[in-house]
Scaffold this active site. Structure first.
Site, PDB file in Angstrom:
ATOM      1  N   ASP A  39       0.892  -1.149   0.000  1.00  0.00           N
ATOM      2  CA  ASP A  39       0.000   0.000   0.000  1.00  0.00           C
ATOM      3  C   ASP A  39       0.932   1.201   0.000  1.00  0.00           C
ATOM      4  OD1 ASP A  39      -1.595   2.194   0.562  1.00  0.00           O
ATOM      5  OD2 ASP A  39      -2.919   1.112   1.913  1.00  0.00           O
ATOM      6  N   HIS A  40       1.080   1.853  -1.161  1.00  0.00           N
ATOM      7  CA  HIS A  40       2.161   2.848  -1.283  1.00  0.00           C
ATOM      8  C   HIS A  40       1.982   4.021  -0.332  1.00  0.00           C
ATOM      9  CE1 HIS A  40      -0.761   4.704  -4.120  1.00  0.00           C
ATOM     10  NE2 HIS A  40      -0.193   5.828  -3.751  1.00  0.00           N
ATOM     11  N   HIS A  80      -5.999   2.566   1.499  1.00  0.00           N
ATOM     12  CA  HIS A  80      -5.346   3.785   1.992  1.00  0.00           C
ATOM     13  C   HIS A  80      -6.049   4.381   3.214  1.00  0.00           C
ATOM     14  CE1 HIS A  80      -3.235   3.286  -1.647  1.00  0.00           C
ATOM     15  NE2 HIS A  80      -3.958   4.062  -2.422  1.00  0.00           N
TER      16      HIS A  80
END
Length: 522
Positions: A193-194, A256
């Site tokens: 999950d960047h 996110h």
């Protein structure tokens, strides 16, 4: 299986001796994020000379053509300027390409031969990192082919890095996980999950746990609410076909938004080890109040879809007019929700989250609103006091903002809000590390702290699936909002019912004196 290593053990040592396999090497993610990340790590000495990258895609390419693709990518997107010199030639020589049809198991035998040659050439020791920048339905079959093709028989460690979305709901995620776990152990799987790689998201932990004056206030006795905004100015662009099957809730909410809630609400870990930190995040997800029926979803969640509008005088089309989107689509491009974490620390504190496309500004911010002073004492009887705010600015500006009340100069009782504003990206400048640099570096070192574990993924899907089910079966209202606006009026009403409001984001706080940190070099 990878040996267990602590964050202390990992330290800042480089990502030494790694053979990277980039599946989807001709795709947009590799071009915009992965190749520039490799170059930054190399320039900063975080990659030794004992590494190699194999780019894999169906498109035919020679090594020279692939290296030119990498060069173009780095010139356009990297933090460091690439000079055509000896250093660049040395870096580019580590990149190799193989045209691969992932649906042909026999092709993986040829990939093994190439991998073994490179392993010997660069003295890598059999360490292999497989990065799947592919559609999630391919994760299982590629994993099986890696195993059956002998690519996991090398003597070193083997790690699998996979991108979101990890499934489309809990059943599909469980199926994917079952397939992957037939090949890789859980501690070998790195789900990206960047947002967890962003500097200011990681800084939330430091601000919370490294400053003694925050911990006594970080609870329901002193915090009124927490607001998380992730807004985008763009529409769906060429992703209309994909997006219409995903929507804002699956695209942003399941990963996110819920991950940022866990960062804000987690307890201090007993040890600074990856598994202890992720254990605390899982406890938060287990404590989320699950909506029992459609009525609770309707009371706590707002979904919207952008209609035609304008931004800065430019006309913007409606979502249903975008390419690849059905004219009768009911897919949400916006959602806002009131979420509760039902544990001892947070009981009763609403977490308000919102995300959407075609909003006025692109930003990611977390606002902590502290409880106000009692209205019948001292200054509150003479003037209106604003609540104190602590703001984490994640994107595009990185920094921390603290708002408090102070005496207006020259007045007797006048009180004005003042702000202390630390701009991290101003201090570091354009060379703020990208999220993918940190995550690629961590995966190569075996640090799983900022990757999502399977139980996190499963709990997040359980929460989101309840909302999706109510939307699908009970026809919960879909609120239109003009493109270029801040979303449906119902999202404002969601907070107003509790006596709160959405705070301005992206530095749009008005009427306050700002004490800012100086920009480096000025």
């Amino acid at each position: 299986m990878m040996e267990h290593m602590t964050m202390t053990d990992l330290g800042d040592r480089g990502a030494d001796r790694t053979l990277f396999f980039i599946f989807g090497a001709t795709g947009d993610l590799a071009r915009r994020k992965l190749f520039p990340a490799f170059y930054s790590l190399y320039r900063e000495g975080k990659l030794s000379e004992r590494f190699a990258v194999i780019g894999l895609a169906r498109r035919p390419r020679t090594n020279e053509q692939f290296r030119e693709d990498v060069s173009v990518s780095i010139r356009e997107f990297a933090r460091y300027k690439a000079e055509e010199d000896e250093q660049w030639e040395k870096f580019a020589s580590h990149f190799h390409y193989m045209s691969l049809d992932i649906n042909k198991p026999e092709a993986f035998g040829q990939l093994k031969e190439l991998a073994d040659r490179l392993d010997d050439s660069y003295d890598i020791g059999g360490n292999r990192l497989f990065y799947l920048a592919l559609a999630p339905e391919l994760f299982g079959s590629v994993s099986f082919n890696l195993r059956d093709g002998g690519l996991l028989d090398s003597p070193g460690w083997h790690r699998l890095v996979i991108e979101k979305p990890f499934g489309y709901d809990l059943p599909s995620a469980e199926k994917l996980n079952e397939q992957i776990r037939q090949v890789f152990q859980e501690d070998e799987v790195y789900r990206i999950d960047h947002y967890l790689g962003k500097e200011m998201v990681q800084n939330i932990e430091v601000v919370r746990f490294a400053n003694a004056f925050f911990e006594p206030l970080w609870n329901n006795k002193h915090i009124a609410n927490i607001q998380i905004t992730l807004s985008e100015t763009v529409g769906v662009e060429e992703r209309g076909g994909y997006y219409d099957h995903a929507g804002a809730l699956r695209d942003m909410g399941q990963n996110h938004m819920l991950q940022m809630i866990t960062m804000m609400a987690m307890e201090p870990p007993s040890r600074m080890e990856p598994e202890d930190i992720r254990d605390e995040k899982v406890k938060v997800l287990r404590s989320l109040r699950v909506f029992r029926d459609a009525e609770e979803v309707r009371d706590n969640v707002v979904r919207g879809q952008y209609a035609a509008g304008e931004h800065k005088g430019k006309p913007l089309p409606a979502y249903r007019s975008e390419e690849g989107v059905p004219a009768d689509s009911v897919t949400e491009t916006y959602f806002a929700a009131r979420v509760f974490v039902d544990n001892f620390r947070w009981a009763g504190v609403p977490f308000y989250i919102r995300t959407g496309k075609r909003l006025p500004v692109k930003t990611t911010e977390v606002v902590v609103e502290f409880k106000n002073m009692p209205e019948n004492v001292y200054f509150s009887r003479k003037t209106k006091l604003e609540p104190n705010l602590l703001v984490f600015r994640v994107n595009p500006t990185e920094g921390i903002y603290l708002k408090m009340n102070a005496k207006r100069p020259g007045s007797e009782w006048g009180i004005v809000p003042i702000a202390m504003d630390f701009c991290q990206s101003c201090e570091v400048g354009i060379n703020t590390p990208e999220a993918y640099e940190r995550l690629l570096y961590d995966a190569a070192r075996g640090d799983s702290t900022y990757f999502t574990r399977w139980d996190e993924v499963a709990l997040a899907w359980k929460f989101v699936d309840r909302i999706e089910q109510a939307w699908r079966e009970q026809h919960v209202d879909l609120h239109p909002y003009p493109a270029g606006s801040w979303g449906p009026e119902a999202a404002q009403a969601l907070l107003a019912r509790d006596g709160f409001k959405w705070w301005p984001v992206n530095g749009q706080h008005e009427g306050e004196v700002v004490w800012a940190t100086p920009v480096a070099g000025k």
